[in-house]
Motif scaffolding. Structure first.
Motif, mmCIF file in Angstrom:
data_model
loop_
_atom_site.group_PDB
_atom_site.id
_atom_site.type_symbol
_atom_site.label_atom_id
_atom_site.label_comp_id
_atom_site.label_asym_id
_atom_site.label_seq_id
_atom_site.Cartn_x
_atom_site.Cartn_y
_atom_site.Cartn_z
ATOM 1 N N ASN A 220 0.762 -1.250 0.000
ATOM 2 C CA ASN A 220 0.000 0.000 0.000
ATOM 3 C C ASN A 220 0.790 1.296 0.000
ATOM 4 O OD1 ASN A 220 -2.565 -0.849 -0.320
ATOM 5 N ND2 ASN A 220 -2.915 -1.181 1.871
ATOM 6 N N LEU A 221 1.677 1.426 -0.962
ATOM 7 C CA LEU A 221 2.443 2.662 -1.080
ATOM 8 C C LEU A 221 1.611 3.622 -1.929
ATOM 9 C CD1 LEU A 221 5.730 0.739 -1.571
ATOM 10 C CD2 LEU A 221 5.206 2.239 0.358
ATOM 11 N N ASN A 222 1.259 4.757 -1.344
ATOM 12 C CA ASN A 222 0.318 5.625 -2.061
ATOM 13 C C ASN A 222 0.924 6.952 -2.509
ATOM 14 O OD1 ASN A 222 0.484 6.886 0.307
ATOM 15 N ND2 ASN A 222 -1.694 6.954 0.762
ATOM 16 N N SER A 223 2.264 6.998 -2.632
ATOM 17 C CA SER A 223 2.872 8.133 -3.325
ATOM 18 C C SER A 223 4.171 7.639 -3.960
ATOM 19 C CB SER A 223 3.157 9.302 -2.375
ATOM 20 O OG SER A 223 4.348 9.074 -1.643
ATOM 21 N N PHE A 224 4.605 8.334 -5.001
ATOM 22 C CA PHE A 224 5.842 7.923 -5.676
ATOM 23 C C PHE A 224 7.029 8.094 -4.738
ATOM 24 C CE2 PHE A 224 3.138 9.367 -9.317
ATOM 25 C CZ PHE A 224 2.884 8.096 -9.791
ATOM 26 N N ARG A 225 6.949 9.115 -3.887
ATOM 27 C CA ARG A 225 8.058 9.345 -2.957
ATOM 28 C C ARG A 225 8.174 8.204 -1.947
ATOM 29 N NH1 ARG A 225 9.139 12.622 1.751
ATOM 30 N NH2 ARG A 225 6.966 13.252 1.885
ATOM 31 N N PHE A 226 7.037 7.786 -1.393
ATOM 32 C CA PHE A 226 7.073 6.680 -0.433
ATOM 33 C C PHE A 226 7.534 5.401 -1.122
ATOM 34 C CE2 PHE A 226 3.528 8.703 2.381
ATOM 35 C CZ PHE A 226 4.443 9.648 2.802
ATOM 36 N N LEU A 227 7.118 5.216 -2.364
ATOM 37 C CA LEU A 227 7.525 4.020 -3.104
ATOM 38 C C LEU A 227 9.052 3.966 -3.157
ATOM 39 C CD1 LEU A 227 6.666 1.615 -4.965
ATOM 40 C CD2 LEU A 227 6.670 3.197 -6.877
ATOM 41 N N LYS A 228 9.661 5.094 -3.496
ATOM 42 C CA LYS A 228 11.121 5.140 -3.608
ATOM 43 C C LYS A 228 11.788 4.950 -2.243
ATOM 44 C CE LYS A 228 14.884 7.073 -6.013
ATOM 45 N NZ LYS A 228 15.849 6.862 -4.986
ATOM 46 N N GLU A 229 11.302 5.698 -1.264
ATOM 47 C CA GLU A 229 11.926 5.625 0.069
ATOM 48 C C GLU A 229 11.795 4.226 0.667
ATOM 49 O OE1 GLU A 229 10.978 10.287 1.259
ATOM 50 O OE2 GLU A 229 10.202 8.684 2.553
ATOM 51 N N ALA A 230 10.620 3.629 0.515
ATOM 52 C CA ALA A 230 10.388 2.305 1.097
ATOM 53 C C ALA A 230 11.300 1.270 0.443
ATOM 54 C CB ALA A 230 8.927 1.905 0.925
ATOM 55 N N ILE A 231 11.412 1.327 -0.884
ATOM 56 C CA ILE A 231 12.252 0.344 -1.581
ATOM 57 C C ILE A 231 13.717 0.538 -1.201
ATOM 58 C CG2 ILE A 231 13.102 -0.405 -3.836
ATOM 59 C CD1 ILE A 231 10.310 0.218 -4.960
ATOM 60 N N ASP A 232 14.170 1.787 -1.183
ATOM 61 C CA ASP A 232 15.577 2.039 -0.839
ATOM 62 C C ASP A 232 15.902 1.538 0.572
ATOM 63 O OD1 ASP A 232 16.307 3.080 -3.277
ATOM 64 O OD2 ASP A 232 15.848 5.157 -2.723
ATOM 65 N N TYR A 233 14.993 1.792 1.499
ATOM 66 C CA TYR A 233 15.223 1.307 2.862
ATOM 67 C C TYR A 233 15.290 -0.216 2.867
ATOM 68 C CZ TYR A 233 14.571 -0.045 7.664
ATOM 69 O OH TYR A 233 14.730 -0.647 8.883
ATOM 70 N N GLU A 234 14.319 -0.817 2.199
ATOM 71 C CA GLU A 234 14.189 -2.277 2.202
ATOM 72 C C GLU A 234 15.434 -2.952 1.601
ATOM 73 O OE1 GLU A 234 11.824 -3.974 3.701
ATOM 74 O OE2 GLU A 234 12.532 -5.923 2.977
ATOM 75 N N ILE A 235 15.944 -2.393 0.510
ATOM 76 C CA ILE A 235 17.142 -2.954 -0.132
ATOM 77 C C ILE A 235 18.299 -2.973 0.870
ATOM 78 C CG2 ILE A 235 18.926 -2.526 -1.881
ATOM 79 C CD1 ILE A 235 16.674 -1.232 -3.615
ATOM 80 N N GLN A 236 18.517 -1.828 1.502
ATOM 81 C CA GLN A 236 19.634 -1.711 2.425
ATOM 82 C C GLN A 236 19.457 -2.649 3.619
ATOM 83 O OE1 GLN A 236 22.184 0.027 1.101
ATOM 84 N NE2 GLN A 236 23.122 -1.169 2.752
ATOM 85 N N TRP A 237 18.218 -2.746 4.092
ATOM 86 C CA TRP A 237 17.930 -3.616 5.231
ATOM 87 C C TRP A 237 18.232 -5.077 4.878
ATOM 88 C CZ3 TRP A 237 14.727 -7.744 6.316
ATOM 89 C CH2 TRP A 237 14.571 -8.079 7.679
ATOM 90 N N GLN A 238 17.773 -5.504 3.685
ATOM 91 C CA GLN A 238 17.988 -6.912 3.298
ATOM 92 C C GLN A 238 19.467 -7.223 3.121
ATOM 93 O OE1 GLN A 238 15.527 -8.304 0.054
ATOM 94 N NE2 GLN A 238 13.653 -7.469 0.927
ATOM 95 N N ILE A 239 20.192 -6.280 2.495
ATOM 96 C CA ILE A 239 21.627 -6.506 2.298
ATOM 97 C C ILE A 239 22.330 -6.636 3.656
ATOM 98 C CG2 ILE A 239 23.768 -5.456 1.452
ATOM 99 C CD1 ILE A 239 22.128 -4.295 -0.873
ATOM 100 N N ASN A 240 21.978 -5.758 4.574
ATOM 101 C CA ASN A 240 22.566 -5.846 5.921
ATOM 102 C C ASN A 240 22.286 -7.189 6.585
ATOM 103 O OD1 ASN A 240 23.748 -3.398 5.946
ATOM 104 N ND2 ASN A 240 22.157 -2.384 7.173
ATOM 105 N N GLU A 241 21.033 -7.603 6.509
ATOM 106 C CA GLU A 241 20.664 -8.880 7.129
ATOM 107 C C GLU A 241 21.531 -10.004 6.586
ATOM 108 O OE1 GLU A 241 18.617 -7.785 9.874
ATOM 109 O OE2 GLU A 241 17.837 -9.800 9.514
ATOM 110 N N ILE A 242 21.621 -10.069 5.251
ATOM 111 C CA ILE A 242 22.365 -11.172 4.635
ATOM 112 C C ILE A 242 23.847 -11.071 4.978
ATOM 113 C CG2 ILE A 242 22.953 -12.287 2.458
ATOM 114 C CD1 ILE A 242 20.296 -11.159 1.332
ATOM 115 N N GLU A 243 24.365 -9.844 4.932
ATOM 116 C CA GLU A 243 25.797 -9.693 5.213
ATOM 117 C C GLU A 243 26.125 -10.018 6.665
ATOM 118 O OE1 GLU A 243 26.880 -5.832 3.646
ATOM 119 O OE2 GLU A 243 27.263 -6.697 1.644
ATOM 120 N N GLU A 244 25.129 -9.887 7.524
ATOM 121 C CA GLU A 244 25.375 -10.244 8.924
ATOM 122 C C GLU A 244 25.006 -11.696 9.199
ATOM 123 O OE1 GLU A 244 23.597 -7.243 11.441
ATOM 124 O OE2 GLU A 244 24.845 -5.696 10.508
#
Ligand code: ADP
Ligand code: MG
Length: 484
Positions: A220-244
């Motif tokens: 339920n991302l209801n703005s283009f800005r949130f879409l970008k911010e949410a994906i960018d956060y999520e990418i970094q979070w997943q990479i951190n998880e895997i790297e740890e």
């Protein structure tokens, strides 16, 4: 970061712009008092039966044709069973095994300038379904309210293949899709009202690995800005998880825009959890070739086709043509202006629309639809630039006057404010002579090789002419006299 490849697939729920709901006659208008637009069918009272809205099907066909997909001759509505207070039937009517639209693709321009590239995003499917109601958690002191006005609003759920490789591509896709559904008139695209909502499925994998990583779905991302911010956060979070050393668990997450983080809502359910089965209350949806042919004949020129035509017919750059077809409003404004100003004025017209008009609108926080300068007025202005009645500089003054309502047409303003360009060469010559006589120092400097002095002289002549002398004539005459 670079050893990781990002993979994104997007599911979009577009509310279809029908007057009534997908299986009932209740109104779909937004903003009514709670529960005033929910009839017996939407409330799931015993004994009611759904009746499919033909307009909703027509929207799906339009969409399928617009993306070059296959519109299924036969598709089937299924019950997706789950319990939630805003879903009184206990199931949502959707489509599962046989959706109405299969395949298709959307082409995007991503990035700007030298880094710009074209990207094709393939679509998996698009299916018809009903929206749920809404749970309201404010205003009820520890209790929740249920508003069923939205229950039964028709949705087209549009699903992509996992083709996107960055948040930038995801946003570009969402923007093009948003423009397209509005362009073909199937969705009003109002993101604040929830008419167009995106879920982003995100995973990462080591570059070069064929197998996809485990995804998490941001709902339920209801703005283009949130879409970008949410994906960018999520990418970094997943990479951190895997790297740890941790593993990603498949999950559905929510984006919290205040803190810029995603949080798990539920670990992922599978299709079998929903116990899908064909809805016995509804016949299979059969779409005849004739119906498809008729809808096809009614489709407007699509954004991509229009963009290509702007390039070939008007000689616009691909960047300009893409920007001018980014929404139905801008395309319509540009096309209307050129239709009056003439094809020869297409390039300046593109500039005025994308630069001057856009900046002015931006300054006032206005949408193009609210522009005080109408297409016909801008066209009139462009014609006076083209026929040398006014220079580009004076044109900016006239534009401002049009914006402020100081006259109905460019001609009226030019006339009233005496802005007509001086092109009479004897009049310009006498101004030039006066300036040369009064500025001996500049003349001497120029003759000693200082080009700057020339510009100063041009400036003096323009000043004497109150900006109205034809700049080319001033330049030519000055140079002629100085190099005699
Ligand atoms: P569901 O309907 O359960 O959400 P689907 O398999 O239909 O699941 O996929 C939904 C979306 O997720 C699609 O857009 C698809 O492209 C995308 N997707 C599937 N697997 C991945 C993955 N590993 N990484 C990123 N996106 C994915
Ligand atoms: Mg999903």
């Amino acid at each position: 970061m670079n050893q990781w490849e990002v993979v994104i697939g997007i599911e979009t729920h577009a509310q279809l712009a029908t007057v009534s709901k997908i299986f009932s006659g209740a109104s779909t208008a937004f903003g009514a008092a709670p529960n005033t637009q929910a009839c017996a069918v939407d409330l799931a009272l015993p004994g009611v039966l759904p009746v499919l809205n033909k307009k909703a099907v027509e929207c799906a066909i339009r969409f399928g044709l617009a993306i070059g997909a296959n519109v299924a001759e036969k598709s089937v509505f299924a019950r997706k069973n789950y319990f939630y207070p805003d879903l009184p039937k206990g199931y949502q009517i959707s489509q599962m095994d046989l959706p109405v639209v299969v395949g298709g693709a959307i082409t995007l321009q991503v990035g700007q300038g030298e880094k710009a590239y074209e990207k094709v995003v393939h679509l998996t499917r698009a299916h018809l379904e009903e929206d749920a109601g809404k749970s309201l958690h404010e205003d009820f002191q520890g209790k929740s309210g249920i508003d069923l006005n939205r229950a039964g609003t028709p949705l087209l759920e549009i699903v992509t293949e996992p083709d996107m490789r960055s948040s930038e591509e995801a946003v570009a896709y969402a923007r093009v899709l948003h423009a397209l559904v509005r362009w073909i008139g199937i969705c009003d695209g109002n993101m604040q009202e929830g008419s167009f909502r995106c879920d982003a499925n995100v995973s990462v994998r080591p570059r070069g690995q064929a197998e996809l990583g485990t995804r998490r779905e941001i709902k339920n991302l209801n703005s283009f800005r949130f879409l970008k911010e949410a994906i960018d956060y999520e990418i970094q979070w997943q990479i951190n998880e895997i790297e740890e050393g941790r593993k990603i668990q498949q999950a559905t997450v929510l984006f919290d825009p205040d803190n810029g983080v995603t949080r798990v809502m539920r670990t992922k359910e599978d299709a079998h959890d929903y116990r899908y089965f064909p809805d016995p209350d509804l016949l299979p949806l059969v779409i005849s070739a004739d119906w498809i042919a008729r809808v096809k004949s009614e489709l407007p020129e699509l954004p991509r086709q229009m963009r290509d035509r702007f390039i070939s017919e008007f000689g616009l750059s691909s960047y300009d043509a893409t920007a001018l077809t980014a929404s139905p409003e801008i395309a319509d404004y540009f096309a209307s202006t050129v239709a009056i100003a003439g094809k020869a004025n297409a390039k300046p017209c593109a500039n005025w629309v994308m630069v001057d008009l856009a900046a002015r609108l931006n300054k006032e926080g206005k949408e193009l639809a609210e522009s005080p300068v109408a297409a016909a007025q801008l066209a009139g202005l462009l014609q006076r630039i083209a026929d040398n009645t006014i220079s580009n500089n004076i044109a900016k003054k006239v534009f401002e006057a049009l914006w402020n309502g100081e006259g109905a047409t460019a001609d009226e303003i030019i006339e009233k404010q005496g802005l007509k360009q001086i092109t009479d060469s004897s009049a310009i010559e006498s101004l030039v002579d006066d300036v040369l006589a009064a500025n001996a120092a500049n003349v001497a400097e120029f003759k000693a090789g200082k080009e700057k002095a020339f510009n100063a002289l041009v400036g003096q002549v323009m000043k004497a002419a109150k900006g109205k002398a034809n700049p080319q004539q001033v330049n030519d005459l000055l140079r002629e006299k100085l190099t005699d």
